[in-house]
Design an enzyme around this catalytic site. Sequence first.
Site, PDB file in Angstrom:
ATOM      1  N   LYS A   1       0.844  -1.218   0.000  1.00  0.00           N
ATOM      2  CA  LYS A   1       0.000   0.000   0.000  1.00  0.00           C
ATOM      3  C   LYS A   1       0.875   1.262   0.000  1.00  0.00           C
ATOM      4  O   LYS A   1       0.675   2.158  -0.827  1.00  0.00           O
ATOM      5  CB  LYS A   1      -0.927   0.020   1.235  1.00  0.00           C
ATOM      6  CG  LYS A   1      -1.870  -1.167   1.327  1.00  0.00           C
ATOM      7  CD  LYS A   1      -2.775  -1.081   2.544  1.00  0.00           C
ATOM      8  CE  LYS A   1      -2.060  -1.145   3.874  1.00  0.00           C
ATOM      9  NZ  LYS A   1      -1.346  -2.414   4.140  1.00  0.00           N
TER      10      LYS A   1
ATOM     11  N   ARG B   1      -9.804   0.595   8.355  1.00  0.00           N
ATOM     12  CA  ARG B   1      -9.337  -0.765   8.634  1.00  0.00           C
ATOM     13  C   ARG B   1     -10.398  -1.591   9.349  1.00  0.00           C
ATOM     14  O   ARG B   1     -10.148  -2.750   9.676  1.00  0.00           O
ATOM     15  CB  ARG B   1      -8.108  -0.682   9.529  1.00  0.00           C
ATOM     16  CG  ARG B   1      -6.807  -1.114   8.878  1.00  0.00           C
ATOM     17  CD  ARG B   1      -5.709  -0.905   9.902  1.00  0.00           C
ATOM     18  NE  ARG B   1      -4.489  -1.562   9.583  1.00  0.00           N
ATOM     19  CZ  ARG B   1      -3.417  -0.952   9.083  1.00  0.00           C
ATOM     20  NH1 ARG B   1      -3.465   0.324   8.777  1.00  0.00           N
ATOM     21  NH2 ARG B   1      -2.310  -1.632   8.895  1.00  0.00           N
TER      22      ARG B   1
ATOM     23  N   ARG C   1      11.490  -5.169   5.327  1.00  0.00           N
ATOM     24  CA  ARG C   1      11.130  -3.763   5.071  1.00  0.00           C
ATOM     25  C   ARG C   1      12.051  -2.828   5.871  1.00  0.00           C
ATOM     26  O   ARG C   1      12.340  -3.077   7.032  1.00  0.00           O
ATOM     27  CB  ARG C   1       9.675  -3.506   5.476  1.00  0.00           C
ATOM     28  CG  ARG C   1       9.302  -2.022   5.424  1.00  0.00           C
ATOM     29  CD  ARG C   1       7.825  -1.762   5.308  1.00  0.00           C
ATOM     30  NE  ARG C   1       7.048  -2.141   6.463  1.00  0.00           N
ATOM     31  CZ  ARG C   1       5.736  -2.006   6.558  1.00  0.00           C
ATOM     32  NH1 ARG C   1       5.056  -1.502   5.525  1.00  0.00           N
ATOM     33  NH2 ARG C   1       5.085  -2.363   7.633  1.00  0.00           N
TER      34      ARG C   1
ATOM     35  N   ARG D   1      11.150  -1.187  11.482  1.00  0.00           N
ATOM     36  CA  ARG D   1      10.104  -0.911  12.477  1.00  0.00           C
ATOM     37  C   ARG D   1       9.978  -2.073  13.463  1.00  0.00           C
ATOM     38  O   ARG D   1       9.964  -3.227  13.050  1.00  0.00           O
ATOM     39  CB  ARG D   1       8.760  -0.701  11.772  1.00  0.00           C
ATOM     40  CG  ARG D   1       8.574   0.705  11.224  1.00  0.00           C
ATOM     41  CD  ARG D   1       7.382   0.849  10.318  1.00  0.00           C
ATOM     42  NE  ARG D   1       6.175   0.150  10.739  1.00  0.00           N
ATOM     43  CZ  ARG D   1       5.068   0.072  10.014  1.00  0.00           C
ATOM     44  NH1 ARG D   1       5.021   0.668   8.826  1.00  0.00           N
ATOM     45  NH2 ARG D   1       4.017  -0.572  10.439  1.00  0.00           N
TER      46      ARG D   1
ATOM     47  N   ARG E   1      -0.529  -9.080  13.297  1.00  0.00           N
ATOM     48  CA  ARG E   1      -1.106  -8.070  12.389  1.00  0.00           C
ATOM     49  C   ARG E   1      -1.868  -8.752  11.257  1.00  0.00           C
ATOM     50  O   ARG E   1      -2.901  -8.259  10.806  1.00  0.00           O
ATOM     51  CB  ARG E   1       0.010  -7.174  11.843  1.00  0.00           C
ATOM     52  CG  ARG E   1       0.570  -6.277  12.928  1.00  0.00           C
ATOM     53  CD  ARG E   1       1.876  -5.660  12.524  1.00  0.00           C
ATOM     54  NE  ARG E   1       1.731  -4.712  11.455  1.00  0.00           N
ATOM     55  CZ  ARG E   1       2.745  -4.185  10.805  1.00  0.00           C
ATOM     56  NH1 ARG E   1       3.972  -4.524  11.109  1.00  0.00           N
ATOM     57  NH2 ARG E   1       2.533  -3.313   9.850  1.00  0.00           N
TER      58      ARG E   1
HETATM   59  P1  ADP Z   1       1.203  -1.451   7.378  1.00  0.00           P
HETATM   60  O1  ADP Z   1       2.162  -0.531   6.698  1.00  0.00           O
HETATM   61  O2  ADP Z   1       1.792  -2.759   7.629  1.00  0.00           O
HETATM   62  O3  ADP Z   1      -0.102  -1.600   6.676  1.00  0.00           O
HETATM   63  P2  ADP Z   1       0.541   0.672   9.199  1.00  0.00           P
HETATM   64  O4  ADP Z   1       1.764   1.503   9.225  1.00  0.00           O
HETATM   65  O5  ADP Z   1      -0.570   1.110   8.326  1.00  0.00           O
HETATM   66  O6  ADP Z   1       0.943  -0.824   8.837  1.00  0.00           O
HETATM   67  O7  ADP Z   1      -0.045   0.504  10.670  1.00  0.00           O
HETATM   68  C1  ADP Z   1       0.780   0.241  11.783  1.00  0.00           C
HETATM   69  C2  ADP Z   1      -0.103   0.078  13.011  1.00  0.00           C
HETATM   70  O8  ADP Z   1      -0.810   1.305  13.283  1.00  0.00           O
HETATM   71  C3  ADP Z   1      -1.191  -0.979  12.895  1.00  0.00           C
HETATM   72  O9  ADP Z   1      -0.721  -2.292  13.213  1.00  0.00           O
HETATM   73  C4  ADP Z   1      -2.227  -0.478  13.932  1.00  0.00           C
HETATM   74  O10 ADP Z   1      -1.817  -0.764  15.255  1.00  0.00           O
HETATM   75  C5  ADP Z   1      -2.139   1.041  13.746  1.00  0.00           C
HETATM   76  N1  ADP Z   1      -3.111   1.534  12.734  1.00  0.00           N
HETATM   77  C6  ADP Z   1      -2.821   2.100  11.534  1.00  0.00           C
HETATM   78  N2  ADP Z   1      -3.944   2.435  10.890  1.00  0.00           N
HETATM   79  C7  ADP Z   1      -4.970   2.064  11.676  1.00  0.00           C
HETATM   80  C8  ADP Z   1      -6.394   2.113  11.544  1.00  0.00           C
HETATM   81  N3  ADP Z   1      -6.988   2.625  10.444  1.00  0.00           N
HETATM   82  N4  ADP Z   1      -7.140   1.627  12.562  1.00  0.00           N
HETATM   83  C9  ADP Z   1      -6.580   1.124  13.680  1.00  0.00           C
HETATM   84  N5  ADP Z   1      -5.245   1.032  13.861  1.00  0.00           N
HETATM   85  C10 ADP Z   1      -4.442   1.499  12.876  1.00  0.00           C
HETATM   86  P1  ADP Z   2       2.119  -1.973   3.195  1.00  0.00           P
HETATM   87  O1  ADP Z   2       2.076  -0.455   3.240  1.00  0.00           O
HETATM   88  O2  ADP Z   2       0.934  -2.560   2.496  1.00  0.00           O
HETATM   89  O3  ADP Z   2       2.338  -2.588   4.545  1.00  0.00           O
HETATM   90  P2  ADP Z   2       4.708  -1.603   1.871  1.00  0.00           P
HETATM   91  O4  ADP Z   2       4.441  -0.764   0.673  1.00  0.00           O
HETATM   92  O5  ADP Z   2       5.335  -0.931   3.033  1.00  0.00           O
HETATM   93  O6  ADP Z   2       3.368  -2.395   2.299  1.00  0.00           O
HETATM   94  O7  ADP Z   2       5.600  -2.845   1.394  1.00  0.00           O
HETATM   95  C1  ADP Z   2       6.056  -3.827   2.331  1.00  0.00           C
HETATM   96  C2  ADP Z   2       7.486  -4.249   1.956  1.00  0.00           C
HETATM   97  O8  ADP Z   2       7.467  -4.986   0.733  1.00  0.00           O
HETATM   98  C3  ADP Z   2       8.452  -3.098   1.740  1.00  0.00           C
HETATM   99  O9  ADP Z   2       9.713  -3.504   2.189  1.00  0.00           O
HETATM  100  C4  ADP Z   2       8.427  -2.885   0.213  1.00  0.00           C
HETATM  101  O10 ADP Z   2       9.686  -2.365  -0.240  1.00  0.00           O
HETATM  102  C5  ADP Z   2       8.194  -4.294  -0.296  1.00  0.00           C
HETATM  103  N1  ADP Z   2       7.311  -4.364  -1.474  1.00  0.00           N
HETATM  104  C6  ADP Z   2       6.245  -3.588  -1.767  1.00  0.00           C
HETATM  105  N2  ADP Z   2       5.649  -3.990  -2.912  1.00  0.00           N
HETATM  106  C7  ADP Z   2       6.341  -5.065  -3.344  1.00  0.00           C
HETATM  107  C8  ADP Z   2       6.214  -5.948  -4.475  1.00  0.00           C
HETATM  108  N3  ADP Z   2       5.206  -5.806  -5.361  1.00  0.00           N
HETATM  109  N4  ADP Z   2       7.089  -6.958  -4.601  1.00  0.00           N
HETATM  110  C9  ADP Z   2       8.084  -7.138  -3.687  1.00  0.00           C
HETATM  111  N5  ADP Z   2       8.259  -6.355  -2.596  1.00  0.00           N
HETATM  112  C10 ADP Z   2       7.409  -5.317  -2.425  1.00  0.00           C
END
Ligand code: ADP
Ligand code: ADP
Length: 217
Positions: free
Chosen positions: A13, A87, A126, A159, A170
Site C-alpha cells: 500500500k 481498517r 522492510r 520498524r 497483524r
Molecule cells: P502497514 O504498513 O503494515 O499496513 P501501518 O503503518 O498502516 O501498517 O499501521 C501500523 C499500526 O498502526 C497498525 O498495526 C495499527 O496498530 C495502527 N493503525 C494504523 N492504521 C490504523 C487504523 N486505520 N485503525 C486502527 N489502527 C491502525
Molecule cells: P504496506 O504499506 O501494504 O504494509 P509496503 O508498501 O510498506 O506495504 O511494502 C512492504 C514491503 O514490501 C516493503 O519492504 C516494500 O519495499 C516491499 N514491497 C512492496 N511492494 C512489493 C512488491 N510488489 N514486490 C516485492 N516487494 C514489495
Amino acid sequence: MRIVLLGAPGAGKGTQCKRIVTKYGLLHLSSGDILRQERTAGSELGKKAQSYMDSGALVPDQIIVEMMSSAICKAPKSSFVLDGFPRTVNQAAELDKSLMSDGQKIDFVLNLKIEDKLVAQRMTGRRSCPQCGSVYHIENLKPKVEGICDNDGIKLVHRPDDSLDVVENRLKTYHKQTEPVVDYYKNNNVVYDLDANKDADDVSSLIFEKLDALVKA
Ligand code: ADP
Ligand code: ADP
C-alpha cells in the site's frame, strides 16, 4: 479524486501510494505514518496508540476516525489517497458519513491481494525512513545506498512491529477486522482487485491503467 488502498500488511500500500501521489498529485494520507509521527512527538494520541501498535492490534476506532477526519479536512481540493484507513467496517461507515455530509464520496477502492506466505518476507525485510515515510526492502526494492533513504539521506530503520511475532498478529488482525471492509466497499463503491504478489512495477502498471481510465472518464 478520492481513493482508498486496501490490503494486508506488506501488500504494498505505502509503496504504491507514493507512486500514485507522484503521478496524479494527490495527497497521501497514511494512518500508520500519522500515528508514528504522533508517537515521535510524544503527544497524548501517540501515547494512547502505542500499546496497540506494538502488539499488532488496531487502535480503537474513535481515536482513528477523529485523527483521519481532521487530516482529510486539510486535504486541498479534497483529493487524496488513503493508506491504512479505513481498517474496520465501522471506520469505513464513519468515513462515508463524514464525506457525505460534504457531498463527497470515495471514488475508487484498490484492493491489493497478497498471499499470506509472502507477507513475512516483505515485512521482515522492510526498511522505512523515519522522516519521510519512504519504504524499501533489503532484497526486493533496495535504496541506492544501503541503509540510507534516497529521498532525504536519513538512516533507514526496521520498524519494531515488523518483527515476525508482531507480523503474525497483524495478519490475524487483518483477516478478522479489515478483510470485511472489502465487502463493505463491494456493496457501495467501485473496488478493483489487484494481484499484489507481482513485482512492484507490474502492480503500478495495473493501478495506473485503472486510474488513467478514471481520470479520462
Ligand atoms: P502497514 O504498513 O503494515 O499496513 P501501518 O503503518 O498502516 O501498517 O499501521 C501500523 C499500526 O498502526 C497498525 O498495526 C495499527 O496498530 C495502527 N493503525 C494504523 N492504521 C490504523 C487504523 N486505520 N485503525 C486502527 N489502527 C491502525
Ligand atoms: P504496506 O504499506 O501494504 O504494509 P509496503 O508498501 O510498506 O506495504 O511494502 C512492504 C514491503 O514490501 C516493503 O519492504 C516494500 O519495499 C516491499 N514491497 C512492496 N511492494 C512489493 C512488491 N510488489 N514486490 C516485492 N516487494 C514489495
